[in-house]
Design a protein around this motif. Structure first.
Motif, short mmCIF file in Angstrom:
data_model
loop_
_atom_site.label_atom_id
_atom_site.label_comp_id
_atom_site.label_asym_id
_atom_site.label_seq_id
_atom_site.Cartn_x
_atom_site.Cartn_y
_atom_site.Cartn_z
N THR A 109 40.74 35.62 46.81
CA THR A 109 41.55 35.60 45.59
C THR A 109 41.97 34.18 45.23
N ARG A 111 44.61 32.73 46.16
CA ARG A 111 46.06 32.61 46.00
C ARG A 111 46.78 33.22 47.19
N GLY A 114 47.35 37.34 48.30
CA GLY A 114 46.21 38.20 48.03
C GLY A 114 45.59 38.65 49.34
N GLU A 150 42.51 47.08 46.68
CA GLU A 150 42.30 47.80 45.42
C GLU A 150 42.71 46.93 44.23
N GLU A 151 43.80 46.20 44.39
CA GLU A 151 44.24 45.30 43.33
C GLU A 151 43.16 44.27 43.00
N PHE A 152 42.53 43.75 44.03
CA PHE A 152 41.45 42.78 43.82
C PHE A 152 40.24 43.46 43.19
N PHE A 154 40.22 45.89 41.05
CA PHE A 154 40.45 46.08 39.61
C PHE A 154 40.52 44.76 38.85
N SER A 155 40.67 43.65 39.55
CA SER A 155 40.70 42.35 38.87
C SER A 155 39.33 41.94 38.35
N ASP A 156 38.29 42.46 38.96
CA ASP A 156 36.90 42.10 38.63
C ASP A 156 36.53 40.67 39.00
N ASP A 157 37.48 39.92 39.60
CA ASP A 157 37.17 38.54 40.00
C ASP A 157 36.11 38.51 41.10
N TRP A 158 36.01 39.57 41.86
CA TRP A 158 35.05 39.63 42.96
C TRP A 158 33.60 39.59 42.47
N SER A 222 32.38 50.70 37.70
CA SER A 222 32.92 49.34 37.74
C SER A 222 32.45 48.55 38.95
#
Length: 231
Positions: A109, A111, A114, A150-152, A154-158, A222
């Motif tokens: 992440t 940050r 995370g 799960e938060e990561f 849904f961020s789609d940054d992965w 997704s």
């Protein structure tokens, strides 16, 4: 002082920098086992690299543990045991297939706060984030850890992480918890695998028709599907 390093010297230094703490016996296993006297050869090389100032060492442990020259952990720190446990998981994997894209203490992440898995790698064609739980934690704390994944998700940054395959849809890694304790964790979006060791993981996904059905990828619009095929 001028000196010439062999490719093996460079590989050893790089490996110690990558894993932060590496014991002598692991170096023997990974770099010297093909030699006639692997322990003596390893001791000779490591003494030379130490005297050249290219590695550090601590003799608080037996056998000796080697550290990077810029190690920010004390030579008697409990953090050394943490890094050795990560190394042990890596070595277990190597008995089946050498992992690729290995990242120790991954911070995908970028940050604080995370997800911070102990290890990321692509193992037998599938990406994994690995959490090594040496102590027992509460159910709530472990579920909170999964919630961060799960938060990561849904961020789609992965999707843009550097190891993602260019020729296929992005994959969200499965999360392996290396733990002697089984937690009642749940997620509708990521695959969670709880095992005591990599050996147990491989046993769990042995090449049988039933287990292949059990490991059928979870399809998600997704995620692009979660691949796991350890056979």
């Amino acid at each position: 002082m001028s000196f010439r390093l062999s490719q093996r010297d460079k590989d050893i230094i790089g490996f110690i920098n990558q894993f932060r703490a590496v014991d002598r016996d692991s170096l023997v296993e990974l770099f010297f086992k093909q030699l006639k006297s692997p322990v003596n050869a390893c001791n000779s090389v490591m003494v030379r690299l130490y005297r050249l100032g290219l590695i550090e060492r601590t003799q608080q442990y037996s056998p000796t543990v080697y550290l990077p020259v810029d190690a920010k952990i004390k030579k008697n720190s409990q953090k050394i045991l943490h890094f050795l446990s990560i190394l042990d998981i890596y070595k277990q994997m190597c008995t089946y297939s050498v992992p690729k894209h290995v990242i120790v203490e991954d911070k995908p992440t970028g940050r604080k706060g995370g997800i911070e898995p102990d290890l990321f790698c692509i193992f037998k064609g599938s990406p994994f984030w690995i959490e090594i739980q040496r102590n027992q934690y509460s159910q709530q704390k472990m579920q909170a850890k999964i919630n961060l994944y799960e938060e990561f998700f849904f961020s789609d940054d992965w999707r843009s992480l550097h190891w993602q395959p260019e020729e296929r849809s992005p994959l969200f890694p499965s999360v392996i918890l290396i733990t002697p304790v089984r937690y009642a964790l749940s997620s509708e979006h990521i695959r969670i695998i709880q095992v005591a060791s990599i050996h147990e993981l491989m046993e769990k996904y042995k090449n049988s028709s039933k287990q292949q059905r059990d490991t059928k990828p979870i399809k998600s619009a997704s995620s692009g599907g979660i691949k796991i095929n350890l056979t």
